[in-house]
Design a protein around this motif. Sequence first.
Motif, short mmCIF file in Angstrom:
data_model
loop_
_atom_site.label_atom_id
_atom_site.label_comp_id
_atom_site.label_asym_id
_atom_site.label_seq_id
_atom_site.Cartn_x
_atom_site.Cartn_y
_atom_site.Cartn_z
N ILE A 63 17.67 18.87 -8.58
CA ILE A 63 17.20 19.85 -7.59
C ILE A 63 18.35 20.70 -7.06
O ILE A 63 18.22 21.91 -6.84
CB ILE A 63 16.48 19.13 -6.42
CG1 ILE A 63 15.22 18.41 -6.92
CG2 ILE A 63 16.13 20.12 -5.31
CD1 ILE A 63 14.15 19.30 -7.47
N ILE A 66 16.45 16.46 -0.69
CA ILE A 66 15.56 17.15 -1.65
C ILE A 66 14.55 18.02 -0.89
O ILE A 66 14.32 19.19 -1.23
CB ILE A 66 14.83 16.13 -2.54
CG1 ILE A 66 15.83 15.38 -3.43
CG2 ILE A 66 13.78 16.82 -3.40
CD1 ILE A 66 15.22 14.22 -4.18
N LEU A 69 17.78 14.29 -7.17
CA LEU A 69 18.52 15.14 -6.23
C LEU A 69 19.53 16.02 -6.99
O LEU A 69 19.67 17.21 -6.67
CB LEU A 69 19.24 14.26 -5.21
CG LEU A 69 20.15 14.99 -4.20
CD1 LEU A 69 19.36 15.99 -3.39
CD2 LEU A 69 20.85 13.98 -3.29
#
Length: 600
Positions: free
Chosen positions: A48, A88, A45
Amino acid sequence: MAKELQDIVQKCQILNEEEFKGGDFDRFQGAGKKCLEEGYIVELLEIILNEKNKVIVKCMGWNLVGPLIRCILEYKEDDIERDCCLKILHKLVELCNPKELVLSFLEQIEQTSKERMSQTVLLVLKPLQKVLLKLQRNKAYSMGLSLSTILNQLSLLPVPYTVQQLQEDRHGLCHCCNALTDFVNPFVGEVVRGMEASSDRDCKDLKEELLRFCLKSLKYPLLMADFEQLPEDTIKHPLRQFAADILGILLDIRELIPKVVPQHGCRNQTWDNEGLLEIDQEQSADSLACLSYVIFVQDFGMNYFPLVFHPSFILQCNMVHVQVLLERKEESVLSKGLDLLESCLLRLEDNSLFLQYLEFKGFITIPQDLVKVMTLCPFEPLRKKSLKILQLYINKFGDEGKYTLFRCLLKTSNHSGVEAYIIQNIKNQIDLSLKSAKGSKCFTGLQLISLLDMVLSLPEGAETDLLQNSDRIMASLNLLRYLVIKDNENDNQTCVWTELTKIEQNFLKPLHTGLNMSRAHYEAEIKNKRENKRESHTSKTICSVSVAGEKMPTMTTEMELQVLHSALFTFDLIESVLARVEELIEAKTKIAPEENTGVK
């Protein structure tokens, strides 16, 4: 594994988007997938969400949709890891190429198992909707592909039928259906706004895809659903709500009335189903039949239906739909066909349909379909209901229509019980006509003769199977007895006395001969069985019997003797009525000459 992904990302950060190679995509996907599988979700996460990785995520992130969805499904609702996965997914929807995302989402829906079908669909719908709304080109095509894929996969799930199944919704079909209407609402809004503003191509394409969705939904699951199951004090029927939503969509895109009322006449022709595009004829027929059922039986959308249409026209429009439903074997579909026909007939007054209506498509074949349900359907409530509706159907026609229907059903039913029922109807119509001051041309006088010829005869003469045709024969004898009693020879309103010689030749004499032959045959069978029983010294000998070519369950000799005696009793009953009819004829024919002599 998070370290490996970080290394790949750092390497790609110094590259321009056009410099990314196939190997970079593969390594990013592989490392990201392993992060999800091995629990490095928080680390993934962070990567991202890192603004430095925006270009990398935009170009490569869609590859993670599949592993990400599978991962989300493994976790419980309140798991921190699941929440991270959803964040995500949200970021991927925000950054990645919409076209690639659509294909990734649909691939997951196609590949998921039946057990996880509803979970996957419910998870994917919201992000898929966001992605589709972002599309500038081919939005209609992508939306149509998405809806088609989802409905095709949902069709693998069984439709909940009983109250318990609806309440449990174990496979999640009801939840998915109601989520689908939320999914398409923004696109419906686009079409509505487009129709108000202009007639651009994108609006038309979206409208066509929404129409496809509605018709597919009517075919499945709504065609198979039982809308009558839930009592009023339980939860709302989820599929009823779905049906109401589908009608609402059709109404919004201005396709409700055009799909219910054809733009051309109904006279002996099949609907063209114009505008249904690639939807095949069978599916569109099922869908439109279900649509009519929802409107005219469940009363959805009736507020928007023009009151100007006469009940006979509504029946006319729906006959093809009734025919489609009655040709099916499923209980819920057959029930819809009967309910739709009954609803249309109840709007009509008795004796209001003219003979000419039998020239319209379905009007002459629907009674035959009802007979098939009455005689072949394995569900007893539907058999009883079809008999009730057949009588309702007959009642709606005038004398000429009834006359034609009677002739048709006597020719086509091939069932003794049905023929007996029709003969009883003929008797009732003759009785009404004789009691009427004006009388009916169809059920008195010369026109009645051809109908009597059909009724007062044996299908195969003396060789007729009297046991199999006993219901028809008894009804015919009762009709003849009624005619002889009610219609005096001098009046001869029914022409029964004119035709008496023919009746004796074609019906009474062959019936005598057939009774003698049948009785002798069955008495010989009884004698044979008794002799075999004495020889075997037991009543438990197993015998095999065939009826109408079908092998019946095995019976003991004692059971078979009971069946044979029952047949003899039937012959006795027929013979007693036959004797009474002949007595009445003889008495009437003796009285007439004496009266004539007195006059002279």
